[in-house]
Design a protein around this motif. Structure first.
Motif, PDB file in Angstrom:
ATOM      1  N   ASP A  75      28.991  39.904  40.878  1.00  0.00           N
ATOM      2  CA  ASP A  75      30.192  39.165  41.286  1.00  0.00           C
ATOM      3  C   ASP A  75      31.472  39.943  41.070  1.00  0.00           C
ATOM      4  O   ASP A  75      32.558  39.477  41.404  1.00  0.00           O
ATOM      5  N   ALA A  76      31.382  41.174  40.525  1.00  0.00           N
ATOM      6  CA  ALA A  76      32.592  41.934  40.192  1.00  0.00           C
ATOM      7  C   ALA A  76      33.366  42.357  41.433  1.00  0.00           C
ATOM      8  O   ALA A  76      34.588  42.552  41.370  1.00  0.00           O
ATOM      9  N   VAL A  77      32.664  42.522  42.560  1.00  0.00           N
ATOM     10  CA  VAL A  77      33.347  42.942  43.785  1.00  0.00           C
ATOM     11  C   VAL A  77      34.382  41.908  44.222  1.00  0.00           C
ATOM     12  O   VAL A  77      35.410  42.248  44.816  1.00  0.00           O
ATOM     13  N   GLY A  78      34.135  40.657  43.907  1.00  0.00           N
ATOM     14  CA  GLY A  78      35.041  39.596  44.340  1.00  0.00           C
ATOM     15  C   GLY A  78      36.063  39.187  43.309  1.00  0.00           C
ATOM     16  O   GLY A  78      36.709  38.144  43.460  1.00  0.00           O
ATOM     17  N   LYS A  79      36.219  39.984  42.250  1.00  0.00           N
ATOM     18  CA  LYS A  79      37.168  39.625  41.193  1.00  0.00           C
ATOM     19  C   LYS A  79      38.161  40.757  40.943  1.00  0.00           C
ATOM     20  O   LYS A  79      37.882  41.913  41.229  1.00  0.00           O
ATOM     21  N   LEU A  80      39.297  40.392  40.378  1.00  0.00           N
ATOM     22  CA  LEU A  80      40.298  41.369  39.973  1.00  0.00           C
ATOM     23  C   LEU A  80      40.113  41.715  38.497  1.00  0.00           C
ATOM     24  O   LEU A  80      39.685  40.880  37.698  1.00  0.00           O
ATOM     25  N   SER A  81      40.461  42.939  38.158  1.00  0.00           N
ATOM     26  CA  SER A  81      40.420  43.356  36.764  1.00  0.00           C
ATOM     27  C   SER A  81      41.662  42.860  36.039  1.00  0.00           C
ATOM     28  O   SER A  81      42.734  42.735  36.638  1.00  0.00           O
ATOM     29  N   PRO A  82      41.561  42.583  34.741  1.00  0.00           N
ATOM     30  CA  PRO A  82      42.795  42.379  33.969  1.00  0.00           C
ATOM     31  C   PRO A  82      43.683  43.612  34.100  1.00  0.00           C
ATOM     32  O   PRO A  82      43.197  44.724  34.308  1.00  0.00           O
ATOM     33  N   PHE A  83      44.978  43.421  33.945  1.00  0.00           N
ATOM     34  CA  PHE A  83      45.904  44.547  34.096  1.00  0.00           C
ATOM     35  C   PHE A  83      45.545  45.695  33.158  1.00  0.00           C
ATOM     36  O   PHE A  83      45.656  46.870  33.513  1.00  0.00           O
ATOM     37  N   SER A  84      45.105  45.381  31.959  1.00  0.00           N
ATOM     38  CA  SER A  84      44.784  46.415  30.973  1.00  0.00           C
ATOM     39  C   SER A  84      43.440  47.072  31.233  1.00  0.00           C
ATOM     40  O   SER A  84      43.168  48.149  30.692  1.00  0.00           O
ATOM     41  N   GLY A  85      42.597  46.461  32.038  1.00  0.00           N
ATOM     42  CA  GLY A  85      41.258  46.975  32.290  1.00  0.00           C
ATOM     43  C   GLY A  85      40.199  45.975  31.867  1.00  0.00           C
ATOM     44  O   GLY A  85      40.478  45.016  31.134  1.00  0.00           O
TER      45      GLY A  85
END
Length: 496
Positions: free
Chosen positions: A156-166
């Motif tokens: 599911d990571a393809v459809g999510k944004l990372s936190p600003f810090s990583g």
């Protein structure tokens, strides 16, 4: 064209104007034949005397960078043609439909990384310039396995944004990995970046601006110089010796001006390959504390310690930093894949928070999927095994380079023995200009980086940098033979 002038500077205004235009010409932002603004027009724009502009243009003409045509104006000299430009065509030049663009004011002072990029080279040229590992040595199968595992674990990571810090999981894995190399960072200190170049850019956006002074090791990584110039800060070159940045010169400088930051690559310095000893690192940090100066520490490839025991390398400045004034940059592209633009920035306190805010403005966070795809690789024992094997191969290559240059290169050419780090810095006799050797190098089939791009001010031209890890086993000895023949010929011709 926008030129930032430091009026209370020790550098005369005419020389500031000269340096700004010279850097644009040398990095091909100004093309041969391009007309510079008229003296009157430029003087009004810069709010200086026309005599000052005349003096700056005269300096450019003395350097062979421009030519003045009486009654017509001042033009970039044809001798300033870029390294990759095609030769001028005979006949009457046609009108250029893009000439109107010259009236647009821009804020780009120089672009050495772009102007010297090997991406612009024909594929037949053997690249001794790009600081990377040859594709045949990279862990393709390990990265492929890591990506396949990540597809199952983090679908599911393809459809999510990372936190600003990583991604917190990726940060924790990287923190564990770095401890193997005695780099003890805590997750709350770490910010994932799109390579170390973005880390430099975030630092500039956050802490540098007009009126600030940053001291840089000279020669210096050209990508950092480009970023510092864009911030309109004053760049103060500080020479290096066999142990890194010279503290005696910094002590003299701080008596005359306020230094806000120091940029250093203490482990395998780019471009000279020097490793700063522990004693110098402690002295540099003590100096920064005494004068309230930030340190931007760039350490892209501590792992590649094939000519040294990696575990015995001096610790990063960040590991000696008790007051939170060191901002630490670390990249992964050098030993994984150049196309994997991931790195990290480590900082403390409000410095970290301000850099994180800048990161959120710039790109909203590095790609989550790319971070997740590398977790299985770094979590396994394969990363350390790969680096052990890579260092064994590079050690043999270092021996080949050292032996070849000792046996085949003129003793008039100086270099550090043995070859260490990714870079080798060669010093030619003072009268030999490495820039002038580039066309012949291309004719013979190789490319290297001339020293001129590694200087923020007037360049020293009698040095060059080669990278010998970016070539195949077959091409490396061929490139070294061509290089030795080219440089030996230049030295012989210089003596006539």
């Amino acid at each position: 064209m926008n030129i930032h002038i430091e009026r209370p500077s020790t550098i005369p205004i005419k020389e500031q104007i000269y340096l700004a235009i010279a850097q644009r010409i040398r990095t091909e932002l100004f093309k041969p034949g391009q007309q510079l603004p008229s003296v009157r027009q430029f003087a009004l724009q810069l709010a200086v005397s026309p005599l000052t502009v005349v003096a700056a243009y005269r300096l450019l003409e003395q350097a062979g960078l421009v030519r003045t045509v009486h009654g017509s104006g001042t033009f970039v000299s044809e001798q300033s043609r870029g390294l990759f430009d095609p030769p001028p065509q005979s006949g009457v030049a046609e009108a250029n439909p893009w000439d109107w663009q010259l009236s647009l004011k821009d804020y780009l002072p120089r672009a050495s990384m772009w102007s010297q990029s090997a991406i612009r080279l024909p594929p037949t040229i053997l690249d001794m310039a790009t600081a990377s590992i040859h594709s045949s040595l990279l862990p393709s199968n390990l990265i492929t396995d890591s990506i396949q595992k990540a597809l199952t674990l983090y679908s599911d990571a393809v459809g999510k944004l990372s936190p600003f810090s990583g991604d917190p999981e990726f940060i924790a894995v990287i923190a564990d990995y770095l401890r193997t190399y005695h780099v003890a960072l805590e997750p709350h200190q770490m910010l994932i970046t799109n390579g170390t170049q973005q880390g430099i850019d975030l630092f500039c956006r956050t802490f540098l601006g007009p009126g600030d002074t940053i001291a840089v090791e000279t020669p210096c990584f050209s990508g950092a110089i480009d970023a510092f110039r864009l911030s309109q800060a004053t760049i103060q070159p500080i020479p290096v010796d066999g142990q890194g940045i010279r503290l005696d010169v910094l002590e003299e400088l701080v008596e005359k001006t306020t230094i806000k930051a120091i940029y250093t690559v203490p482990t395998y310095h780019n471009p000279t390959g020097t490793v700063m000893p522990l004693s110098r690192r402690r002295e540099l940090l003590d100096f920064a504390v005494a004068h309230n100066i930030l340190i931007l520490e760039d350490e892209p490839h501590r792992e590649l310690g094939f000519s040294d025991n990696v575990k015995k390398l001096p610790p990063p400045l960040k590991m000696l930093d008790a007051s939170g004034r060191v901002i630490y940059l670390k990249g992964f592209s050098k030993f994984l894949f150049p196309g994997i633009r991931l790195g990290l920035l480590a900082a403390d306190g409000t410095i970290y928070k301000r850099l994180l805010a800048a990161k959120s403005i710039v790109d909203l966070g590095s790609p989550l999927w790319l971070q997740k795809s590398l977790i299985p690789f770094f979590r396994s024992s394969q990363a350390e095994k790969y680096l052990t094997r890579l260092n064994q191969i590079l050690r043999k290559r270092s021996q080949l380079v050292t032996e070849t240059l000792i046996s085949s290169l003129s003793p008039a050419i100086k270099w550090q023995k043995p070859a260490r780090g990714l870079y080798l810095w060669l010093t030619l006799p003072p009268s030999v200009n490495a820039d002038n050797l580039i066309p012949e190098a291309h004719h013979r089939g190789i490319h290297f980086l001339p020293s001129s791009i590694f200087y923020p001010g007037e360049p020293a031209s009698n040095h060059l940098r080669i990278c010998w890890t970016n070539l195949s086993d077959k091409d490396l000895p061929v490139s070294l033979t061509i290089l030795c023949e080219l440089l030996n010929s230049a030295v012989r011709n210089e003596g006539r």
